[in-house]
Design a protein around this motif. Structure first.
Motif, mmCIF file in Angstrom:
data_model
loop_
_atom_site.group_PDB
_atom_site.id
_atom_site.type_symbol
_atom_site.label_atom_id
_atom_site.label_comp_id
_atom_site.label_asym_id
_atom_site.label_seq_id
_atom_site.Cartn_x
_atom_site.Cartn_y
_atom_site.Cartn_z
ATOM 1 N N GLU A 57 46.222 25.514 60.985
ATOM 2 C CA GLU A 57 46.424 24.255 59.667
ATOM 3 C C GLU A 57 48.300 24.355 59.670
ATOM 4 N N LEU A 58 49.775 25.034 60.767
ATOM 5 C CA LEU A 58 50.361 24.985 61.089
ATOM 6 C C LEU A 58 50.851 23.443 62.275
ATOM 7 N N VAL A 59 49.612 24.285 63.481
ATOM 8 C CA VAL A 59 49.179 22.274 64.238
ATOM 9 C C VAL A 59 49.183 21.077 63.645
ATOM 10 N N HIS A 60 48.094 21.576 62.306
ATOM 11 C CA HIS A 60 48.096 19.894 61.400
ATOM 12 C C HIS A 60 49.285 19.721 61.272
ATOM 13 N N HIS A 61 50.349 20.561 60.461
ATOM 14 C CA HIS A 61 51.299 20.224 60.132
ATOM 15 C C HIS A 61 52.395 19.664 61.161
ATOM 16 N N ARG A 62 52.415 19.924 61.894
ATOM 17 C CA ARG A 62 52.833 19.291 63.577
ATOM 18 C C ARG A 62 52.506 17.795 63.447
ATOM 19 N N GLN A 63 51.197 18.514 63.809
ATOM 20 C CA GLN A 63 50.245 16.543 63.950
ATOM 21 C C GLN A 63 50.641 15.464 63.076
ATOM 22 N N ALA A 101 40.072 14.095 65.168
ATOM 23 C CA ALA A 101 40.638 14.110 66.152
ATOM 24 C C ALA A 101 41.979 15.234 66.177
ATOM 25 N N GLN A 102 42.122 15.401 65.123
ATOM 26 C CA GLN A 102 43.365 16.070 65.922
ATOM 27 C C GLN A 102 42.272 17.654 65.474
ATOM 28 N N GLU A 103 41.134 18.092 65.794
ATOM 29 C CA GLU A 103 40.739 19.212 65.131
ATOM 30 C C GLU A 103 40.623 20.451 67.042
ATOM 31 N N PRO A 104 40.730 19.110 68.171
ATOM 32 C CA PRO A 104 40.456 19.840 69.006
ATOM 33 C C PRO A 104 41.901 20.780 69.832
ATOM 34 N N ASP A 105 42.677 20.103 69.703
ATOM 35 C CA ASP A 105 43.505 21.103 69.747
ATOM 36 C C ASP A 105 44.375 21.815 69.068
ATOM 37 N N ALA A 106 44.040 21.766 68.083
ATOM 38 C CA ALA A 106 44.375 22.626 66.713
ATOM 39 C C ALA A 106 43.316 24.148 67.252
#
Length: 180
Positions: free
Chosen positions: A123-129, A139-144
């Protein structure tokens, strides 16, 4: 030492190892944790700071300077929250509400459990995205998930992730493409 005493001592030693190894930075896998600082975090904010440091070193996403709130929420409360309810499913362990700048960790959740902590990292990755453009939220999910899995792999663990579903959803294609 008799064989019976030896077996008892071996069993006691095995129990002792299961108590000592996690505190020493080992998960049940026996793999040493390369950065056990997350285990000593006193609060969710402290834990997020440790994970943000890891993301700084292991991702290209810069920190988001916007304020972030993190809370542990029960599933019923999340299912009734209109801003995130559409993302909530039966296996959901965490959600990021980009409009509110809030991470919801779904109870039961423990900051001492590496799998649960990996959900916070995800979820912190999503905050950065949020600074980037995405054709759809999926589309954000693979990187996270990739970063989450990398963090777990360092600890000898693996998340139960359905990569095929993630990749298909990340394509942002309509789900129902049947003609009228």
């Amino acid at each position: 030492m008799t064989q019976r005493h030896f077996a008892g001592a071996a069993a006691a030693f095995a129990v002792l190892l299961t108590l000592i190894l996690p505190a020493a930075g080992f998960e049940n896998t026996g793999v040493p944790d390369p950065d056990p600082a997350w285990r000593d975090a006193g609060s969710l904010d402290d834990l997020a700071a440790v994970l943000d440091d890891w993301l700084d070193a292991n991702s290209d996403y810069p920190r988001n300077p916007a304020p972030l709130a993190i809370e542990i929420a029960d599933p019923i409360t999340i299912a009734m929250n209109p801003s995130v309810a559409s993302s909530f499913g039966t296996r959901t362990r965490g959600l990021y509400d980009h409009e509110a700048g809030r991470i919801y960790l779904i109870a039961p959740w423990s900051r001492k459990d590496a799998l649960d902590v990996s959900v916070l990292l995800h979820e912190l990755v999503h905050h950065r995205q949020v600074a980037r453009h995405w054709y759809c939220p999926a589309a954000q999910e693979p990187d996270a998930y990739t970063l989450q899995q990398a963090w777990l792999a360092e600890r000898g663990l693996e998340a139960d992730i359905d990569r095929v579903t993630i990749v298909l959803a990340a394509g942002c294609t309509p789900r129902d493409i049947h003609p009228d």
